[in-house]
Each structure stands twice: as C-alpha cells, then as structure tokens.
Design an enzyme around this catalytic site. Structure first.
Site, mmCIF file in Angstrom:
data_model
loop_
_atom_site.group_PDB
_atom_site.id
_atom_site.type_symbol
_atom_site.label_atom_id
_atom_site.label_comp_id
_atom_site.label_asym_id
_atom_site.label_seq_id
_atom_site.Cartn_x
_atom_site.Cartn_y
_atom_site.Cartn_z
ATOM 1 N N GLU A 177 0.349 9.730 12.073
ATOM 2 C CA GLU A 177 -0.777 10.201 11.331
ATOM 3 C C GLU A 177 -1.234 11.582 11.511
ATOM 4 O O GLU A 177 -1.047 12.132 12.552
ATOM 5 C CB GLU A 177 -2.392 9.402 11.683
ATOM 6 C CG GLU A 177 -3.543 9.981 10.687
ATOM 7 C CD GLU A 177 -4.822 9.153 10.925
ATOM 8 O OE1 GLU A 177 -4.867 8.115 11.642
ATOM 9 O OE2 GLU A 177 -5.751 9.618 10.193
ATOM 10 N N ASN B 281 -4.392 12.303 5.538
ATOM 11 C CA ASN B 281 -5.800 12.029 5.052
ATOM 12 C C ASN B 281 -6.119 12.746 3.930
ATOM 13 O O ASN B 281 -6.075 14.084 3.875
ATOM 14 C CB ASN B 281 -6.724 12.240 6.156
ATOM 15 C CG ASN B 281 -6.557 11.246 7.184
ATOM 16 O OD1 ASN B 281 -7.016 10.340 7.033
ATOM 17 N ND2 ASN B 281 -6.067 11.817 8.454
ATOM 18 N N GLU C 134 -3.826 8.621 3.079
ATOM 19 C CA GLU C 134 -5.112 7.725 3.482
ATOM 20 C C GLU C 134 -6.436 8.151 2.836
ATOM 21 O O GLU C 134 -6.512 9.230 2.764
ATOM 22 C CB GLU C 134 -5.388 7.799 5.217
ATOM 23 C CG GLU C 134 -4.213 7.273 5.813
ATOM 24 C CD GLU C 134 -4.375 7.376 7.377
ATOM 25 O OE1 GLU C 134 -5.520 7.557 7.819
ATOM 26 O OE2 GLU C 134 -3.488 7.220 7.883
ATOM 27 N N ASP D 276 -8.597 3.704 4.528
ATOM 28 C CA ASP D 276 -8.839 4.203 5.819
ATOM 29 C C ASP D 276 -10.231 3.664 6.300
ATOM 30 O O ASP D 276 -11.162 3.110 5.475
ATOM 31 C CB ASP D 276 -8.927 5.734 5.955
ATOM 32 C CG ASP D 276 -8.797 6.245 7.507
ATOM 33 O OD1 ASP D 276 -8.516 5.354 8.352
ATOM 34 O OD2 ASP D 276 -8.538 7.436 7.483
ATOM 35 N N GLU E 45 -6.642 0.891 14.340
ATOM 36 C CA GLU E 45 -6.918 2.339 14.908
ATOM 37 C C GLU E 45 -7.959 2.247 15.977
ATOM 38 O O GLU E 45 -8.447 1.350 16.411
ATOM 39 C CB GLU E 45 -7.808 3.086 13.914
ATOM 40 C CG GLU E 45 -7.222 3.550 12.414
ATOM 41 C CD GLU E 45 -7.980 4.654 11.847
ATOM 42 O OE1 GLU E 45 -7.633 5.574 11.730
ATOM 43 O OE2 GLU E 45 -8.996 3.998 11.579
HETATM 44 P P1 C2E Z 1 -9.447 9.380 10.907
HETATM 45 O O1 C2E Z 1 -8.985 9.383 9.546
HETATM 46 O O2 C2E Z 1 -10.408 8.165 11.002
HETATM 47 O O3 C2E Z 1 -8.727 9.760 12.040
HETATM 48 C C1 C2E Z 1 -8.654 9.087 13.108
HETATM 49 C C2 C2E Z 1 -9.376 9.484 14.239
HETATM 50 O O4 C2E Z 1 -9.507 8.842 15.422
HETATM 51 C C3 C2E Z 1 -8.868 11.022 14.832
HETATM 52 O O5 C2E Z 1 -9.812 11.886 15.208
HETATM 53 C C4 C2E Z 1 -8.050 10.388 16.270
HETATM 54 O O6 C2E Z 1 -8.003 11.499 16.994
HETATM 55 C C5 C2E Z 1 -9.180 9.596 16.669
HETATM 56 N N1 C2E Z 1 -8.461 8.340 17.485
HETATM 57 C C6 C2E Z 1 -7.336 8.139 17.347
HETATM 58 N N2 C2E Z 1 -7.022 7.041 18.500
HETATM 59 C C7 C2E Z 1 -8.244 6.922 19.062
HETATM 60 C C8 C2E Z 1 -8.572 6.193 20.333
HETATM 61 O O7 C2E Z 1 -7.791 5.389 20.719
HETATM 62 N N3 C2E Z 1 -9.880 6.446 20.543
HETATM 63 C C9 C2E Z 1 -10.722 7.157 19.931
HETATM 64 N N4 C2E Z 1 -11.871 7.257 20.355
HETATM 65 N N5 C2E Z 1 -10.288 7.853 19.093
HETATM 66 C C10 C2E Z 1 -9.087 7.790 18.603
HETATM 67 P P2 C2E Z 1 -9.958 13.421 14.637
HETATM 68 O O8 C2E Z 1 -8.554 14.097 14.810
HETATM 69 O O9 C2E Z 1 -10.999 13.841 15.395
HETATM 70 O O10 C2E Z 1 -10.016 13.170 13.097
HETATM 71 C C11 C2E Z 1 -11.676 12.757 12.861
HETATM 72 C C12 C2E Z 1 -11.494 12.402 11.470
HETATM 73 O O11 C2E Z 1 -11.354 13.565 10.587
HETATM 74 C C13 C2E Z 1 -10.474 11.570 10.743
HETATM 75 O O12 C2E Z 1 -10.639 10.258 10.907
HETATM 76 C C14 C2E Z 1 -10.136 12.185 9.386
HETATM 77 O O13 C2E Z 1 -11.353 11.364 8.527
HETATM 78 C C15 C2E Z 1 -10.622 13.484 9.500
HETATM 79 N N6 C2E Z 1 -9.412 14.409 9.321
HETATM 80 C C16 C2E Z 1 -8.594 14.620 10.157
HETATM 81 N N7 C2E Z 1 -7.767 15.470 9.871
HETATM 82 C C17 C2E Z 1 -7.820 15.541 8.578
HETATM 83 C C18 C2E Z 1 -7.073 16.266 7.402
HETATM 84 O O14 C2E Z 1 -6.087 16.842 7.537
HETATM 85 N N8 C2E Z 1 -7.829 16.398 6.136
HETATM 86 C C19 C2E Z 1 -8.634 15.276 6.184
HETATM 87 N N9 C2E Z 1 -9.190 15.148 4.849
HETATM 88 N N10 C2E Z 1 -9.392 14.736 7.014
HETATM 89 C C20 C2E Z 1 -8.917 14.733 8.156
HETATM 90 CA CA CA Z 2 -7.237 8.364 8.798
HETATM 91 CA CA CA Z 3 -9.533 6.152 10.131
#
Ligand code: C2E
Ligand code: CA
Ligand code: CA
Length: 539
Positions: A302, A357, A389, A419, A476
């Site tokens: 991802e 995403n 997603e 998602d 996830e």
């Molecule tokens: P998401 O799409 O649900 O992405 C998964 C989030 O869960 C990611 O946080 C990831 O680091 C985190 N995660 C993965 N495995 C675990 C785990 O085992 N435990 C916990 N506690 N967390 C885990 P992240 O990277 O902070 O991203 C947060 C949200 O920000 C993402 O949720 C997504 O909605 C958004 N995001 C991140 N990158 C992009 C992007 O390039 N474009 C857009 N539109 N949204 C993004």
């Molecule tokens: Ca996602």
């Molecule tokens: Ca997600």
C-alpha cells in the site's frame, strides 16, 4: 462658536482694512481737530468762501462715511455667515470620518480609537469583554430583495443592537454586515452571555420591509480583553471566536479559545508549507507490504504518503491530507505520489502490485480516470498492478456517478478496493451497489482481535459476506501473531500490519525483497509466518 482662529482674524483684517483705517484715523485725528476747533474754523472759512461749495464737499465726506459704515456692517455679517458655514462643514466632515452614515453608529476608525483610549486609560489593569457580531446569510438579502432592503435591514439591526447592549457599551459598525461591541467594565461573563442571547434573539426577529418580511440571524464572537493585549489582537481574537460560532452552526455565540487558535495557526502554517512541499515533491510515497496470509507471500504494497517537514519533523498523513483536501491541493499531491510510486514499482518484480489511496475530494474530480491513465502510460506501468483504495465517503453522495467512475477505472485494468470497511454508515449498500474487487477491513476491528470476541464476530460476518460476493479481503492492522492466527482461521486472504512491516521508503524495498521478503525463511518459532516466494528482479 469656537474661538477666533488666526485665519478668521487675517480674513477679518483683510476685509475691513479700509473701514478700520478710516475709523482709526478718525479716532486719532478727532481730538486734535477738536482741540484746534477746526470745525468752527471750517465753518467760518466756508462762510467766507461761499462760492467754493465747501459745505457740499463736507456733506459728501459725511455720506461716504455713512456708506463705509454700512458696508462694514454688511461685510461683518457676510464674514460671520462664512465662518458658520465653514464650521458646519468641518463638523460634518469630522462626523463622517467617525460615523457610519447608514446606521449612525461609530465606524471602524472611531471604534479603534475608542479601544485605544480605553487601553491608555486602563493601563493593563481592566478587563473588558469585546464582541464581534456578523449577520448570517446577509448577502442573499441584498441579492434577493435589493440594496434598499439590505440597507433597511442593517439600520434595523443597528437600532435593535443599540437598544439591547445598554447605554454604557460602545457599539460600532465595522463595515458590511459586521458590528462590534465593547461592553462596559462592570459587565462580567454571565451578564454578557445574557446580553448575547438577547442580541441573538433580536437579530432573529423578522425585519419588515415594504409588503414583506426579511429573516436573518447573527453570530457573535466574544473575547475577554485584558488591555495587556493590543486592540488589534483583541479584535482578531473576537473574529476567531466569531468564526467558531459560524462554524458551529450560526445564530449562536462562542468564546475565543486560545488552544483552537493555536491549532488553526499551525494548520495555516502547514497549509502554506504544503504548497511548497508539493511543488518540490517533498512528500514521498512509502510502501507498506501486503501479505497473502495462507502462503505468507508478499503480493504488493500500500502506498502511503510521508512528509518530513523541515522544522516540524514527520507530519502524519492524517494531519496533512485533510488540509490538502480543504485547500484544494489533494489532487496534485495524490497524482505526484502516484507517479513516483509507479516509477519506483516499475523497477520491482512485475508480480508485485501497488495499492493507492484516493481521497474523496480527489475521487470527485471528473478528470481522475484520465489522469490515472496518463500516469500509467507515462510510467509504462501495467494497470493490472494497480489497485485504487477509496473510502465510503467517496461514493455515498451519488452511487450512480461512483459506479460510472469505478467501471471506468476497471475498464482500464485498475482494481478497486473499499477501504476502512466497517467504519461507515452504509458499507453494505456501497458493496451491493458498486463493483468493488476488494474490501479492506478497518484496523479498529483487527488489531487485538484475538482478545475481543465482539470484533471476532464482526470480522467473521464480514468474511462471510465477502465470500458470498466473491471479494478479496485485506485485514489491516495485524500487529501480533495472535491477530494473524485468528485471521488465518477465518481464511482471510490478505493481511497488512506492523507484525509484517511498517511503511518503508522506496530505497529500502530492494533490500527488503532481498532479505526479509526474498529468499529468507523466517523461523516459525520466532515469528509465526514465513516467506515462501523468492522474488526475482528486485533492485
Ligand atoms: P489507511 O488508508 O487506512 O492506511 C493505513 C494506515 O494504517 C496507515 O497509516 C498505516 O501506517 C497504518 N497501519 C498499518 N498497519 C498498522 C498496524 O498494524 N497498526 C496500526 N496502528 N496502524 C497500522 P498512515 O500512513 O498514517 O495513513 C493514515 C491515513 O492517511 C491512511 O489510512 C489514508 O487514509 C491516508 N493516506 C495516507 N497516504 C495517503 C495518500 O497518498 N493519499 C491519500 N488520499 N490518503 C492517504
Ligand atoms: Ca488505505
Ligand atoms: Ca484503511
């Protein structure tokens, strides 16, 4: 009338020079002439020289004198009128400079100087409450009923405010539909809130205009003004509070909240920096492995946005993505990340897919499908290796539009995933109506699932549903071997989480593929999963 100004004096001298000279010379010469008994001599002399007509000549002089006196009186009155007019104009100009001609209230300038005056007098000791008042939906009044109606509404509101705030308070119209109040020093929080409620109520009352009625309301921002803070700052704070009141639904008052202000300040700063960061491609795609649970095979990543800010350090996407959305930058941010992710992933094993995403705002963009297509072509990246997603909020407004868009994406070979499944209000409706290939179960149901029977039931239900609809499922947030064990027992196909790997930058992927996710066989005693597939072409 005010004391005589030097200008008026000069004017007086100029206008009356001749009569004054005449008068002065008369005053000076009269006693001398009297002493010399000139009149008697003149009388005798004129009698002696009757044929010279000296008496007519004297009469002429007397006539001239009378004319001069009348002209002096006339000039005097003219001058008085002139001075009066000037004074009136000066007073009117002064009033206009300090008052709003429409409502008769103080204007912004006068209000500021009133604040400055209070500031000087109180010297930091006194606390006053300042209010900023703004009418809600005033613009439509002008647009719908015309400017005369708008003016009438403002005048009515001004009068009602004046009646409610009490005689001691300072009230001004700052401009447009914005008013401000400085409450008198004895008014404390409770009293001001009571007055504020009355003000809100009075502004909600219909304004009669011609044959109809105009309905508006107002919002109020309140701040305690300790005069240690400058007037400008106090007004800015009152304005912030007003913004809060508007944001929270209008027709209400809100107090200034310093913490909220600090946050919005930080947010504004981030917004400004974000623009630059996007331009300079400082926000990078990082990659979190997605694992096939039964085979323990790495099937892709991802793509997650990462921003290392020059002064604030790591700023999480949950902070900057919403700001990018609000400031209309999420499209360019997302496309930049996708391009760089495709470039990086193009170097890896072609069996590895990437999942990207798309924010709800970006999803609304009618050009989205074409933009994605263009990036895939530009990077020569196989569309079959890409999954988009989206969350439910992207599709909830209009399923028809969403369906068309999802079908268009699928038409170019891109897969689509729903998602954060389970966190929305109508996830089932979205699933039933839209052609998703995959769902991603939100990590709030997955992390620590082994210990939470409630979540176990929910995830089992989701699994049954997904199987029935023939959808792939990614769980996830798998953080422990216990979580993984439970998901395995449910036949969940794909997993993602800190147990496997956090997101890593592109430079580390080749290392990751060669070591941990390459030919490395993980000791089942140490970790409850193993990697079976060695990857080719990683680098
Ligand atoms: P998401 O799409 O649900 O992405 C998964 C989030 O869960 C990611 O946080 C990831 O680091 C985190 N995660 C993965 N495995 C675990 C785990 O085992 N435990 C916990 N506690 N967390 C885990 P992240 O990277 O902070 O991203 C947060 C949200 O920000 C993402 O949720 C997504 O909605 C958004 N995001 C991140 N990158 C992009 C992007 O390039 N474009 C857009 N539109 N949204 C993004
Ligand atoms: Ca996602
Ligand atoms: Ca997600």
């Amino acid at each position: 009338m005010a004391s005589v100004s030097p200008l008026a004096f000069r004017r007086f001298i100029k206008n009356f020079a001749i009569p004054i000279l005449f008068f002065l010379s008369a005053v000076v010469t009269w006693p001398i002439l009297a002493e010399m008994e000139l009149f008697e001599r003149f009388y005798e002399y004129s009698r002696a020289h009757e044929d010279w007509d000296l008496d007519e000549f004297a009469l002429l002089i007397v006539n001239l004198t009378i004319a001069l006196v009348f002209s002096a009186i006339f000039q005097w009155h003219r001058l008085k009128r002139l001075v009066r007019e000037r004074e009136f104009q000066r007073q009117r100009a002064e009033k206009n400079a300090r008052h709003d001609p429409l409502t008769g209230l103080m204007n912004r300038r006068a209000f500021s100087s009133a604040m400055e005056q209070i500031e000087e007098q109180a010297a930091g000791s006194n606390e006053r409450i300042v209010a900023m008042i703004d009418l809600d939906r005033f613009k439509p009044v002008n647009d719908l009923h015309g400017h005369a109606a708008g003016d009438h509404t403002l005048q009515t509101v001004a009068r009602r405010l004046r009646e409610e705030i009490g005689p001691e308070a300072v009230l001004a119209r700052l401009g447009g539909d914005e008013f401000a109040v400085i409450f008198d020093p004895s008014a404390g929080v409770v009293q001001v809130e009571r007055i504020a409620r009355r003000l809100l109520h009075t502004m909600e009352q219909a304004v009669a205009f011609e044959d109809g009625q105009i309905f508006i309301s107002g919002s109020i921002g309140l701040v305690k003004w300790n005069t240690a803070t400058s007037c400008v700052e106090a007004l800015r704070r009152a304005d912030k509070a007003l913004y809060t009141a508007k944001n929270e639904g209008r027709s209400q008052f809100a107090w200034y909240d310093a913490e909220l202000d600090r946050q919005s300040h930080a947010r504004a700063e981030i917004e400004a920096d974000l623009r630059e960061a996007i331009l300079k491609s400082e926000i990078e795609p990082w990659f979190q492995p997605i694992i096939q649970i039964d085979s323990k095979k790495l099937i892709g990543f991802e793509v997650l946005a990462r921003w290392q800010h020059k002064t604030h350090g790591h700023i999480p996407p949950n902070v900057f993505i919403p700001i990018a959305e609000d400031s209309g930058q999420v499209g360019s941010l997302g496309l930049g990340i996708l391009r760089r992710a495709c470039m990086a992933a193009g170097e890896w094993d072609p069996d590895l897919s990437i999942s990207f995403n798309v924010s709800p705002y970006q999803f609304q963009d009618p050009k989205l499908v074409d933009q994605i297509k263009a990036i895939l072509q530009e990077c020569e990246f196989d569309a079959n290796r890409l999954t988009i997603e989206i969350t439910e909020s992207s599709v909830i407004n209009d399923f028809d539009v969403a369906r068309t868009k999802l079908n268009a994406l699928k038409g170019i070979g891109v897969a689509v995933a729903l998602d954060d499944f389970g966190t929305g209000y109508s996830s089932l409706a979205s699933l039933r109506q839209l052609p998703f290939d995959q769902i991603k179960i939100d990590r709030s149901f997955v992390t620590n699932i082994a210990a939470e029977p409630q979540n176990q039931k929910i995830v089992s239900g989701i699994m049954a549903l997904a199987n029935g609809l023939d959808l792939d499922v990614t769980a996830e947030g798998i953080e422990s071997t216990e979580d993984l064990g439970f998901l395995q027992s449910l036949d969940c196909s794909l997993g993602q989480g800190f147990l496997f790997e956090k997101a890593v930058p592109a430079e580390q992927i080749s290392w990751l593929l060669e070591s941990k996710w390459g030919n490395l066989h993980v000791d089942p005693e140490e970790e409850n999963f193993e990697v079976l597939k060695p990857f080719r072409g990683a680098g």
